[in-house]
Design an enzyme around this catalytic site. Structure first.
Site, PDB file in Angstrom:
ATOM      1  N   ASP A   1       0.888  -1.169   0.000  1.00 32.05           N
ATOM      2  CA  ASP A   1       0.000   0.000   0.000  1.00 32.05           C
ATOM      3  C   ASP A   1       0.919   1.210   0.000  1.00 32.05           C
ATOM      4  O   ASP A   1       1.624   1.458   0.973  1.00 32.05           O
ATOM      5  CB  ASP A   1      -0.880  -0.033   1.263  1.00 32.05           C
ATOM      6  CG  ASP A   1      -1.616   1.276   1.507  1.00 32.05           C
ATOM      7  OD1 ASP A   1      -1.504   2.194   0.667  1.00 32.05           O
ATOM      8  OD2 ASP A   1      -2.305   1.378   2.543  1.00 32.05           O
TER       9      ASP A   1
ATOM     10  N   ASP B   1      -6.761  -0.584  -0.582  1.00 32.98           N
ATOM     11  CA  ASP B   1      -5.723   0.380  -0.955  1.00 32.98           C
ATOM     12  C   ASP B   1      -4.390  -0.297  -1.286  1.00 32.98           C
ATOM     13  O   ASP B   1      -3.351   0.360  -1.321  1.00 32.98           O
ATOM     14  CB  ASP B   1      -5.539   1.425   0.166  1.00 32.98           C
ATOM     15  CG  ASP B   1      -5.299   0.791   1.523  1.00 32.98           C
ATOM     16  OD1 ASP B   1      -5.212  -0.440   1.601  1.00 32.98           O
ATOM     17  OD2 ASP B   1      -5.206   1.544   2.516  1.00 32.98           O
ATOM     18  N   ASP B   2      -4.407  -1.614  -1.524  1.00 31.70           N
ATOM     19  CA  ASP B   2      -3.172  -2.360  -1.806  1.00 31.70           C
ATOM     20  C   ASP B   2      -3.096  -2.811  -3.258  1.00 31.70           C
ATOM     21  O   ASP B   2      -4.081  -3.293  -3.816  1.00 31.70           O
ATOM     22  CB  ASP B   2      -3.102  -3.604  -0.911  1.00 31.70           C
ATOM     23  CG  ASP B   2      -2.957  -3.224   0.542  1.00 31.70           C
ATOM     24  OD1 ASP B   2      -1.830  -3.230   1.033  1.00 31.70           O
ATOM     25  OD2 ASP B   2      -3.992  -2.903   1.181  1.00 31.70           O
TER      26      ASP B   2
ATOM     27  N   GLY C   1      19.119  -6.412  -1.732  1.00 34.77           N
ATOM     28  CA  GLY C   1      19.046  -7.828  -2.109  1.00 34.77           C
ATOM     29  C   GLY C   1      17.655  -8.399  -2.247  1.00 34.77           C
ATOM     30  O   GLY C   1      17.339  -9.034  -3.239  1.00 34.77           O
TER      31      GLY C   1
ATOM     32  N   LYS D   1      -7.288  -4.814   5.135  1.00 33.33           N
ATOM     33  CA  LYS D   1      -7.682  -4.536   6.524  1.00 33.33           C
ATOM     34  C   LYS D   1      -7.602  -5.779   7.403  1.00 33.33           C
ATOM     35  O   LYS D   1      -8.455  -6.027   8.248  1.00 33.33           O
ATOM     36  CB  LYS D   1      -9.103  -3.933   6.583  1.00 33.33           C
ATOM     37  CG  LYS D   1      -9.301  -2.714   5.704  1.00 33.33           C
ATOM     38  CD  LYS D   1      -8.482  -1.519   6.129  1.00 33.33           C
ATOM     39  CE  LYS D   1      -8.733  -0.348   5.194  1.00 33.33           C
ATOM     40  NZ  LYS D   1      -7.643  -0.143   4.215  1.00 33.33           N
TER      41      LYS D   1
ATOM     42  N   TYR E   1       2.445   0.660  15.051  1.00 29.72           N
ATOM     43  CA  TYR E   1       1.427   0.532  14.027  1.00 29.72           C
ATOM     44  C   TYR E   1       1.692   1.497  12.871  1.00 29.72           C
ATOM     45  O   TYR E   1       1.798   2.698  13.077  1.00 29.72           O
ATOM     46  CB  TYR E   1       0.027   0.805  14.603  1.00 29.72           C
ATOM     47  CG  TYR E   1      -1.042   0.675  13.562  1.00 29.72           C
ATOM     48  CD1 TYR E   1      -1.384  -0.573  13.059  1.00 29.72           C
ATOM     49  CD2 TYR E   1      -1.656   1.799  13.025  1.00 29.72           C
ATOM     50  CE1 TYR E   1      -2.333  -0.702  12.063  1.00 29.72           C
ATOM     51  CE2 TYR E   1      -2.621   1.684  12.028  1.00 29.72           C
ATOM     52  CZ  TYR E   1      -2.949   0.428  11.560  1.00 29.72           C
ATOM     53  OH  TYR E   1      -3.880   0.290  10.568  1.00 29.72           O
TER      54      TYR E   1
ATOM     55  N   LYS F   1      -1.964  -1.735   8.042  1.00 28.57           N
ATOM     56  CA  LYS F   1      -2.186  -3.170   8.218  1.00 28.57           C
ATOM     57  C   LYS F   1      -1.453  -3.977   7.157  1.00 28.57           C
ATOM     58  O   LYS F   1      -1.187  -3.493   6.073  1.00 28.57           O
ATOM     59  CB  LYS F   1      -3.692  -3.425   8.210  1.00 28.57           C
ATOM     60  CG  LYS F   1      -4.150  -4.472   9.181  1.00 28.57           C
ATOM     61  CD  LYS F   1      -3.581  -4.321  10.569  1.00 28.57           C
ATOM     62  CE  LYS F   1      -3.438  -5.673  11.233  1.00 28.57           C
ATOM     63  NZ  LYS F   1      -2.624  -5.621  12.451  1.00 28.57           N
TER      64      LYS F   1
ATOM     65  N   ASP G   1      -2.341  -6.660   5.385  1.00 29.66           N
ATOM     66  CA  ASP G   1      -3.146  -6.937   4.198  1.00 29.66           C
ATOM     67  C   ASP G   1      -2.493  -8.034   3.350  1.00 29.66           C
ATOM     68  O   ASP G   1      -1.916  -7.775   2.280  1.00 29.66           O
ATOM     69  CB  ASP G   1      -3.366  -5.640   3.405  1.00 29.66           C
ATOM     70  CG  ASP G   1      -4.019  -4.583   4.288  1.00 29.66           C
ATOM     71  OD1 ASP G   1      -4.686  -4.968   5.275  1.00 29.66           O
ATOM     72  OD2 ASP G   1      -3.859  -3.390   4.024  1.00 29.66           O
TER      73      ASP G   1
ATOM     74  N   GLN H   1      -6.701 -28.843  -7.501  1.00 23.30           N
ATOM     75  CA  GLN H   1      -7.099 -30.024  -8.312  1.00 23.30           C
ATOM     76  C   GLN H   1      -6.031 -31.123  -8.347  1.00 23.30           C
ATOM     77  O   GLN H   1      -4.903 -30.914  -7.921  1.00 23.30           O
ATOM     78  CB  GLN H   1      -7.446 -29.612  -9.758  1.00 23.30           C
ATOM     79  CG  GLN H   1      -8.461 -28.505  -9.885  1.00 23.30           C
ATOM     80  CD  GLN H   1      -9.909 -28.886  -9.621  1.00 23.30           C
ATOM     81  OE1 GLN H   1     -10.723 -28.034  -9.308  1.00 23.30           O
ATOM     82  NE2 GLN H   1     -10.240 -30.155  -9.740  1.00 23.30           N
TER      83      GLN H   1
ATOM     84  N   TYR I   1       0.830  -2.611  19.503  1.00 19.71           N
ATOM     85  CA  TYR I   1       1.365  -1.983  18.295  1.00 19.71           C
ATOM     86  C   TYR I   1       0.430  -0.904  17.755  1.00 19.71           C
ATOM     87  O   TYR I   1       0.394  -0.629  16.578  1.00 19.71           O
ATOM     88  CB  TYR I   1       1.666  -3.048  17.246  1.00 19.71           C
ATOM     89  CG  TYR I   1       2.836  -3.901  17.658  1.00 19.71           C
ATOM     90  CD1 TYR I   1       4.133  -3.450  17.446  1.00 19.71           C
ATOM     91  CD2 TYR I   1       2.639  -5.115  18.292  1.00 19.71           C
ATOM     92  CE1 TYR I   1       5.223  -4.195  17.855  1.00 19.71           C
ATOM     93  CE2 TYR I   1       3.726  -5.878  18.705  1.00 19.71           C
ATOM     94  CZ  TYR I   1       5.015  -5.413  18.480  1.00 19.71           C
ATOM     95  OH  TYR I   1       6.089  -6.149  18.889  1.00 19.71           O
TER      96      TYR I   1
END
Ligand code: F6R
Ligand code: MG
Ligand code: MG
Length: 377
Positions: free
Chosen positions: A13, A54-55, A105, A134, A229, A232, A234, A242, A348
């Site tokens: 994001d 928003d990602d 790297g 979220k 924080y 998030k 996300d 299969q 956090y």
């Protein structure tokens, strides 16, 4: 033996439109420009640029293996360029997931999340890529458990003899940076005692008993990297389907139950994970509720035939309805747990600052101190 293909999903994001609700079309175009250039230069075989909330997520195929510098650098450069555009457009939280100044790297500890798997392409290779907004990596624990361990979800565990032996499931302890592989079904119960705590223990890989990769998730916790924080995680996930693995429908079915995950509003609230189509991946209500899209691809020589928008299906309408009802119910708790995260998970957020500000106001209440309590923050 054919040459191995790598599927890399690399996401970040780097600016929201409006607030944290969606991506901006110009950002999307720029992301596509970067991916198209990488394809033209022969760095990737194919690409799709997905999004959830928003990602942005680069879904890439190549032959360079996982944690490849060139692939990670291509995405890093794209995210930096997109950050510049986000600043120019005045997007919200421009450069949010760029947590480091210099690329060294690979993307480990840099902010963007990634999930990668290397495998020999089968005659037909159906893969579902899940992108969430979220929420945090542990959100995949319950659906993955259902796909690979629960016969009430996956009929193949009972009906397809090749699945009787179960799967090997790698669980990571994100706090101590340790991992363990559980041999299921034998070790299903001890595994559940860990993955039932999805804030700390997350399923990272699922393997067949022959050691073939079946599923991979992104496990980066932004708050653990930044120590506070910053937005998030996300997370993203890829699941092969299969022919001895769960069928496409068995991989999708767990999301018909919108389970409760952490990460809604300010990364500090629980809410239902709502399965939505790619046209409905914009969390607006209370910055949510958390949501997930499922993109289906048929790989052929590394070419991504797709995506099919798997949750654009009436059979998920009820899950969306239940999720909305659960959202009402939880939201009505306001600032109270269990809508708000428990205290230890608030470590956090801004909570430690609030505790710090008020620390001198707390005086002895004259009662005995409870042993072992009050030490969370
Ligand atoms: C972001 C998120 C949002 C923000 C919220 C407050 O992932 O989940 O709910 O946390 O919109 O954002 P700020 O603090 O930037 O105003
Ligand atoms: Mg954001
Ligand atoms: Mg987001």
């Amino acid at each position: 033996m054919g040459e191995k293909i790598t599927l890399s999903i690399i996401k970040a994001d780097v600016g929201g439109w409006v607030g944290h609700s969606a991506i901006h079309p110009e950002m999307h175009d720029l992301a596509i420009e970067h991916a198209a250039r990488a394809k033209k230069a022969g760095i990737v075989i194919d690409y799709f640029v997905g999004h959830c909330g928003d990602d942005h997520a680069f879904i890439l195929t190549h032959k360079k293996g996982i944690q490849n510098t060139e692939i990670h650098k291509m995405c890093w450069d794209a995210f930096l360029d997109m950050t510049d555009l986000a600043h120019n457009l005045g997007l919200y939280g421009a450069g949010q997931d760029i947590l480091s100044d210099a690329f060294s790297g690979n993307l480990r500890g840099m902010g963007p999340g990634y999930a990668e798997m290397e495998f020999e392409e089968r005659k037909s290779e159906p893969i579902i890529v899940f992108l969430a907004d979220k929420t945090e990596p542990g959100a995949w624990n319950m659906p993955l458990y259902k796909m690979f361990c629960d016969p009430f979800n996956t009929a193949g565990l009972v009906i397809d003899q090749s699945m009787f032996k179960g799967f090997d499931i790698e669980v990571d302890d994100l706090v101590n940076a340790k991992k363990v592989i559980f041999d299921t079904p034998l070790e299903t119960y001890p595994m559940l005692s860990f993955i039932g705590a999805p804030g700390r223990f997350v399923i990272k890989h699922v393997y067949t008993k022959e050691g073939e990769i079946a599923a991979v998730t992104s496990t980066q916790r932004l708050s653990f990297i930044a120590g506070k924080y910053v937005g998030k995680d996300d997370p993203v996930m890829a699941v092969r389907c299969q022919s001895g693995l769960p069928a496409v429908g068995e991989v999708l079915n767990p999301f018909a139950f919108p389970h409760i995950v952490a990460g809604w509003m300010r990364g500090s609230h629980h809410g239902p994970l709502m399965p939505v189509s790619m046209t409905q991946d914009h969390p607006t209500r209370f910055d949510g509720p958390p949501r997930v899209v499922a993109l289906g691809f048929q790989l052929k020589d590394g070419k991504l035939n797709g995506p099919r928008d798997m949750f654009a299906d009436v059979s998920y309408d009820r899950a969306r309805q239940i999720a909305n009802e659960m959202a009402d119910y939880l939201k009505a708790h306001g600032p109270f747990e269990p809508h708000r995260l428990p205290l230890e998970d608030m470590e956090y957020t801004n909570m430690p600052l609030i505790m710090e500000t008020l620390k001198d106001r707390w005086v002895d209440d004259g009662e005995n101190k409870a042993k072992g309590s009050g030490k969370h923050i």
